[in-house]
Design an enzyme around this catalytic site. Structure first.
Site, PDB file in Angstrom:
ATOM      1  N   HIS A  55      -5.307  45.456  12.386  1.00  0.00           N
ATOM      2  CA  HIS A  55      -3.866  45.955  12.195  1.00  0.00           C
ATOM      3  C   HIS A  55      -3.835  47.218  11.155  1.00  0.00           C
ATOM      4  O   HIS A  55      -2.801  47.093  10.368  1.00  0.00           O
ATOM      5  CB  HIS A  55      -3.122  44.741  11.690  1.00  0.00           C
ATOM      6  N   HIS A 217       0.485  40.327  18.453  1.00  0.00           N
ATOM      7  CA  HIS A 217      -0.879  40.039  19.208  1.00  0.00           C
ATOM      8  C   HIS A 217      -0.567  39.747  20.709  1.00  0.00           C
ATOM      9  O   HIS A 217      -1.316  39.009  21.453  1.00  0.00           O
ATOM     10  CB  HIS A 217      -1.471  38.853  18.732  1.00  0.00           C
TER      11      HIS A 217
END
Lengths: 329, 222
Positions: A55, A217
């Site tokens: 991320h 996700h």
């Protein structure tokens, strides 16, 4: 999907090595685990953030003055292990305890909680504040299930600011919890990211489709629809966000328009322009706007909008100086 | 010629060999686990399990063991420290939970295995706050543990116990298809998760299946 990597099993370690090669003067590696700390640790409550990797620039990019003291990162999209969390917490603890701040995911909770138990046995006190900003991830009645996304950044900022002021652990945790409670986000997905290990997409979406509320996700969102203009899309996001957050005229907010990886800054500014118009129309005061890709999912396309509702206490901490490789105030 | 019944216990080296074999099988099944997890989860279960058992292999091969406790603890700690995610804690606990506080044993027999996994199951339930029917690894682990206990109470051989546990886990995996998920990404799918088996439960089945295979191989060659 082409990816500039070496052995897929080395991506996390090599990411840390590259980060430290660039910022070695300010940070050091925590031995034997995937974690870093600031070099100039102070005599104050230690703020430890973290989560799965993949991320970037979250989470390492948010360690620094007035921000996090230590960062613990797991494998790609997987929470860091208990010993990883524990080692980073030990490294930053000055005796005044450690505050853990991270997004509300089952894996993270299991691992951080286990680390907290291990730390307690060593006499290191810790508190936890979970970030649950994603209003689309569960309705208000199931607030406990809401996931943490880009709103992490605002909550880290407040936690870091409070710790820097020299407050005790209980007080830092309290104001950070308030910041978390007042942070609201909603996102829209355009394209999936891919897993560095398998090359698999995190979800599938037709070329002309977008999904509102999809998680970072690829967690299912609230509505899949045809692609639309930036203004239409922003109106939809803002309508839901203002409705869920109950932020109303006369109130004051800081805004983050966050790109998910491959959405360009040009597009993000176009969205931000509309966010500003909508807030002005509703007489909601804009204290600050930040347009950046802080919380990404590899080359995922899309964006999220985050509002932090400010009161005088949060505003002061929000404005406090902060300096990390990816965030400055 | 020896019969199955004569394989009543394994020494620490054999337990180590058995878990090296289990690890090999879990890693072989990485694509299957990834496929199952991608359908309703976040798709990383196969990767995580593979990382965990690779670390376990590394740590097991490094040492000679005298107690089965140390072998099982090594497997669990390897998983707990290398995997991360929910699976790291849960599958780490599947091994560590059962040997925590257990007196040292040089041999593993069915009653001890049943005792270990029964304690592990309890530890997992406390840690994960999940129970049977929540579409988690417990859906396979609990029936497997039940079967181990039954076989142990009836003085069955280790192999017989493992055969039954494998069958229990397999049935549990099948049943997990009918459940709505209470945890993880699959939770947000609600009824859309029905029809899909749980990836963690599938891993439990693979673990018992490969334990059974290894002990069966030992019986045949004994």
């Amino acid at each position: 999907m082409k990816k500039v990597i070496n052995n897929p099993s080395d991506v996390v370690e090599e990411t840390i090595e590259g980060f430290l090669a660039a910022y070695n003067h300010s940070f050091r590696k925590v031995e034997n685990v995937n974690g870093i700390t600031r070099r100039n640790l102070k005599d104050k409550v230690g703020v430890v953030i973290g989560g799965g990797s993949g991320h970037e620039p979250l989470f390492m990019g948010f360690a620094g003055d007035g921000l996090a003291d230590g960062v613990t990162i797991g494998n790609v999209f997987a929470a860091p292990s208990p010993n990883n969390v524990q080692s980073v917490a030990q490294a930053v603890d000055s005796g005044k305890g450690v505050l853990f701040v991270y997004g509300n995911y089952m894996g993270d909770i299991l691992n951080f909680d286990m680390a907290a138990e291990l730390l307690e046995m060593e006499g290191i006190e810790s508190r936890t504040v979970l970030v649950r900003d994603d209003v689309a991830s569960a309705p208000m009645e199931r607030y406990e299930d809401r996931r943490g996304i880009a709103g992490d950044v605002f909550v880290f900022k407040i936690a870091g600011g409070a710790a820097e002021q020299g407050l005790d652990l209980e007080s830092v945790a309290k104001v950070t919890q308030k910041a978390s409670d007042q942070t609201f986000s909603i996102g829209v997905a355009l394209n999936p990211g891919t897993m560095p290990d398998s090359g698999e997409s995190t979800f599938t979406l037709a070329d002309d489709e977008i999904e509102f509320g999809m998680g970072i996700h690829g967690e299912p969102g609230v509505e899949r629809t045809k692609m639309m203009t930036a203004d239409e899309l922003t109106e939809r996001l803002m309508e839901r966000l203002l409705d869920e957050s109950k932020i109303d005229s006369g109130e004051e907010v800081s805004v983050l328009v966050n790109g998910l990886g491959s959405t360009t800054l040009m597009e993000l500014f176009i969205v931000n322009r509309k966010v500003a118009q909508i807030l002005e129309d509703k007489s909601i005061t804009i204290h600050d706007m930040d347009v950046n890709s802080y919380c990404t999912t590899q080359e995922m396309g899309g964006l999220s909008i985050t509002l932090l509702k400010l009161d005088s206490e949060l505003k002061e901490l929000y404005d406090a100086p902060a300096n990390s490789p990816y965030y400055k105030k | 010629m020896q019969t199955d019944a004569l394989i009543i216990n394994l020494n620490a080296t054999q337990v180590k060999e058995m878990f090296l074999y289990v690890g090999e099988k879990v890693r072989e099944n990485k694509p299957l686990l990834t496929k199952i997890d991608s359908a309703i989860g976040d798709g990383d279960h196969g990767i995580g399990m593979s990382i965990g058992f690779t670390k376990a292999e590394e740590n097991l091969k490094e040492k000679e063991f005298t107690t089965i406790n140390e072998v099982i603890k090594t497997v669990g700690m390897s998983m707990m420290t290398s995997m991360g995610g929910a699976s790291g804690v849960i599958f780490g606990t599947m091994f560590i939970g059962g040997v925590k506080g257990l007196e040292p044993h040089e041999k593993l027999n069915l009653p001890i295995l049943a005792e270990i996994f029964e304690k592990s199951l309890e530890a997992i339930k406390v840690r994960g706050k999940a129970s049977l029917g929540d579409k988690t690894m417990i859906d396979a682990f609990e029936p497997a543990v039940e079967r181990l206990k039954q076989c142990s109470d009836n003085n069955k051989s280790l192999l017989e116990g493992l055969k039954n546990a494998e069958e229990g886990a397999d049935k549990g995996v099948e049943l997990s298809k009918e459940y709505i998920a209470k945890f993880g990404r699959a939770k947000s799918l609600g009824e859309r998760a029905i029809g899909h088996q749980d990836a963690g439960a599938t891993s439990v089945w693979i673990i018992f299946k490969s334990m059974r295979e290894w002990v069966e191989g030992l019986s045949k060659h004994a």
